[in-house]
Enzyme design. Structure first.
Site, PDB file in Angstrom:
ATOM      1  N   LYS A  83       0.819  -1.193  -0.085  1.00  0.00           N
ATOM      2  CA  LYS A  83      -0.105   0.147  -0.025  1.00  0.00           C
ATOM      3  C   LYS A  83       1.032   1.321  -0.020  1.00  0.00           C
ATOM      4  O   LYS A  83       1.702   1.465   0.779  1.00  0.00           O
ATOM      5  CB  LYS A  83      -0.947  -0.086   1.355  1.00  0.00           C
ATOM      6  CG  LYS A  83      -2.066   0.759   1.119  1.00  0.00           C
ATOM      7  CD  LYS A  83      -3.021   0.429   2.319  1.00  0.00           C
ATOM      8  CE  LYS A  83      -4.213   1.135   2.274  1.00  0.00           C
ATOM      9  NZ  LYS A  83      -5.043   1.116   3.442  1.00  0.00           N
TER      10      LYS A  83
HETATM   11  C1  E4P Z   1      -8.424   2.060   3.651  1.00  0.00           C
HETATM   12  O1  E4P Z   1      -7.434   1.332   3.224  1.00  0.00           O
HETATM   13  C2  E4P Z   1      -8.366   2.875   4.759  1.00  0.00           C
HETATM   14  O2  E4P Z   1      -7.635   2.104   5.689  1.00  0.00           O
HETATM   15  C3  E4P Z   1      -9.559   3.255   5.239  1.00  0.00           C
HETATM   16  O3  E4P Z   1     -10.536   2.887   4.730  1.00  0.00           O
HETATM   17  C4  E4P Z   1      -9.549   4.648   5.967  1.00  0.00           C
HETATM   18  O4  E4P Z   1     -10.921   4.580   6.659  1.00  0.00           O
HETATM   19  P1  E4P Z   1     -11.167   5.955   7.551  1.00  0.00           P
HETATM   20  O5  E4P Z   1     -11.506   7.235   6.939  1.00  0.00           O
HETATM   21  O6  E4P Z   1     -12.341   5.511   8.354  1.00  0.00           O
HETATM   22  O7  E4P Z   1      -9.853   6.119   8.490  1.00  0.00           O
END
Ligand code: E4P
Length: 214
Positions: A83
Site C-alpha cells: 500500500k
Molecule cells: C483504507 O484502506 C483505509 O484504511 C480506510 O478505509 C480509511 O478509513 P477512515 O477514513 O475511516 O479512517
C-alpha cells in the site's frame, strides 16, 4: 463486488470470515497503532490467516524507501499488496513494482485524476476515501463514480477499492456503480445485516410460534 475488511484486529477479521465476507484485508498505520501490538506480529498473524490480498502500508516517503519496504513487506506472504500513498514518489515506486509483478494499492485518493495517474503507473488497486470527502461537506460517492467512468472509458485493469466507508448507503451505491471492492470495518458488515422490519418480523414469528400446539 468483493468485500475486504479494514482492520488490523485478527478477532474482527475472523468475525468477518465467519459471516462469509472476507475476500481480503486492508490495514493502515492508524489501524496498526489502534491494535496496540507490534507491526511485525500483526502483519504475520493476518497474512497467515487470510488467503486473499492483504494491504500493508509503507511508511517511507521516497521511492527508494518505499521499494526497500515493499521487499520487506512481501516477506509476510505472496498475498501482500504493497500500500503506497498517492504522491509523486509513490507513483515512481508503483511503476517499478508493477514491472516486477508486485501488486500495489495506491491509497489516500481524494480526486479522480489521482486515481487516473495511479492506474497509468500500473497500480493494482486505487483506494478513494469516500467518508473523509463527505466529512468536508463534499460528495465522496461522486468522486468514485467519476473514477469508475474514467477507468471504463480507457479500459484500465486497475481495480477500484472504495475505502473510508462509513455506512450501508455507501456500500449500496458502490455496488450499484460496479465498484470492484469495498473495504469495511466489521461494524458496517453487521449493520448491513439489519433492518427494523427484519427484527419486528422475526419477533412476530417467534411470538406466534409459542402459540403453536406441540
Ligand atoms: C483504507 O484502506 C483505509 O484504511 C480506510 O478505509 C480509511 O478509513 P477512515 O477514513 O475511516 O479512517
Amino acid at each position: 463486488m468483493e468485500y475486504f475488511i479494514d482492520s488490523a484486529s485478527i478477532e474482527e477479521i475472523k468475525e468477518a470470515d465467519s459471516l462469509g465476507v472476507l475476500d481480503g484485508v486492508t490495514t493502515n498505520p492508524s489501524l496498526i497503532a489502534k491494535s496496540g501490538r507490534p507491526f511485525n506480529e500483526v502483519a504475520k498473524e493476518i497474512c497467515r490467516w487470510v488467503k486473499g490480498p492483504v494491504s500493508l502500508e509503507v511508511i517511507g516517503t521516497t521511492a527508494t524507501e518505499m521499494l526497500r519496504e515493499a521487499k520487506e513487506l512481501r516477506k509476510y506472504g505472496d498475498n501482500v499488496v504493497v500500500k503506497i500513498p498517492m504522491m509523486s514518489e509513490g507513483l515512481k515506486a508503483v511503476k517499478i513494482l508493477a514491472a516486477e509483478g508486485i501488486p500495489t494499492n495506491v491509497t489516500l485518493i481524494f480526486q479522480p485524476v489521482q486515481a487516473l495517474l495511479a492506474a497509468k503507473a500500473g497500480a493494482t488497486y486505487v483506494s478513494p476515501f469516500i467518508g473523509r470527502i463527505d466529512d468536508l461537506g463534499q460528495d465522496g460517492l461522486a468522486m468514485v463514480a467519476d473514477i469508475i467512468q474514467i477507468f471504463g472509458q480507457y479500459s484500465f485493469k486497475t481495480k477500484v477499492l472504495a475505502a473510508s466507508i462509513r455506512h450501508p448507503i455507501h456500500v449500496l451505491e458502490c455496488a450499484k456503480m460496479g465498484v470492484d471492492v469495498v473495504t469495511l470495518p466489521v461494524k458496517i458488515v453487521h449493520q448491513l445485516t439489519r433492518h427494523p422490519l427484519t427484527d419486528s418480523g422475526l419477533k412476530t414469528f417467534l411470538d406466534d410460534w409459542k402459540k403453536v400446539k406441540a
